[in-house]
Design an enzyme around this catalytic site. Structure first.
Site, PDB file in Angstrom:
ATOM      1  N   PRO A 141       0.777  -1.246   0.000  1.00 21.04           N
ATOM      2  CA  PRO A 141       0.000   0.000   0.000  1.00 21.04           C
ATOM      3  C   PRO A 141       0.810   1.298   0.000  1.00 21.04           C
ATOM      4  CG  PRO A 141       0.048  -0.927   2.193  1.00 21.04           C
ATOM      5  CD  PRO A 141       0.749  -1.917   1.302  1.00 21.04           C
ATOM      6  N   CYS A 142       1.466   1.597  -1.112  1.00 22.80           N
ATOM      7  CA  CYS A 142       2.248   2.828  -1.189  1.00 22.80           C
ATOM      8  C   CYS A 142       1.364   4.069  -1.090  1.00 22.80           C
ATOM      9  CB  CYS A 142       3.123   2.853  -2.430  1.00 22.80           C
ATOM     10  SG  CYS A 142       2.276   2.507  -3.968  1.00 22.80           S
ATOM     11  N   HIS A 143       0.053   3.917  -1.303  1.00 21.66           N
ATOM     12  CA  HIS A 143      -0.860   5.047  -1.126  1.00 21.66           C
ATOM     13  C   HIS A 143      -0.922   5.495   0.333  1.00 21.66           C
ATOM     14  CE1 HIS A 143      -3.332   1.410  -0.607  1.00 21.66           C
ATOM     15  NE2 HIS A 143      -4.046   2.115   0.257  1.00 21.66           N
TER      16      HIS A 143
END
Length: 177
Positions: A141-143
């Protein structure tokens, strides 16, 4: 080594996603997978992996497709999938693994904080580069990585996509329209 990499394009709340998997696990998620993006991504992916790309929404991709649908429907808070980390190495892999294991649904972390977690406190910019090179966005989850001053930061899938994902997780309010 695999002789094939299975791929499929699936709909999502953030547009079509190209998913690819080897026998080791999910290896790639690509945003905005219209025909041009598919054409630009599939053959290079096969070359990188030394495998023949084969379209299939069953087999290796059935479970990732199911879990992503649950996530976008609001019924899944964590992914339980085997991941193939072949497309990342070194510092980037270390950062992405920490992100995947240490930043849960509904939480965010600063670039600098993530750098500290992997023992490189001065490497906030390098963490940003690792996020940009993430081959498994959404699932890794780089968001969830934001600026320490509260700014949303950048995102390879576009800022509107990042806002949508953060809203889905309750970090940001849902857009009004």
């Amino acid at each position: 080594m695999d002789t094939t990499v299975e791929w499929a394009v699936v709909p999502s709340d953030i547009g079509p996603l190209l998913l690819a998997a080897t026998d080791r696990g999910l290896v790639s998620v690509v945003f905005h997978a219209d025909e041009a993006v598919r054409e630009a991504a599939i053959d290079p992916l096969g070359r990188q992996l030394g495998a023949e790309p084969v379209e299939s929404s069953e087999g290796r991709l059935a479970e990732p497709i199911r879990q992503l649908a649950e996530y976008f429907a609001g019924g899944r808070r964590a992914f339980d999938l085997p991941l193939d980390w072949t497309l990342t190495a070194g510092f980037n892999r270390q950062v992405l693994r920490e992100l995947a294991e240490g930043v849960p649904f509904g939480a965010v972390v600063g670039y600098g904080d993530l750098a500290k977690r992997v023992g490189q406190p001065g490497a906030a910019q390098a963490v940003g580069a690792a996020m940009g090179a993430n081959p498994l966005p959404v699932v890794v989850p780089c968001h969830r990585v934001v600026e320490s001053d509260g700014g949303i930061g950048g995102f390879g899938g576009g800022l509107e996509t990042k806002r949508t994902l953060l809203a889905l997780e309750g970090v940001l309010p849902q857009p009004l329209f």
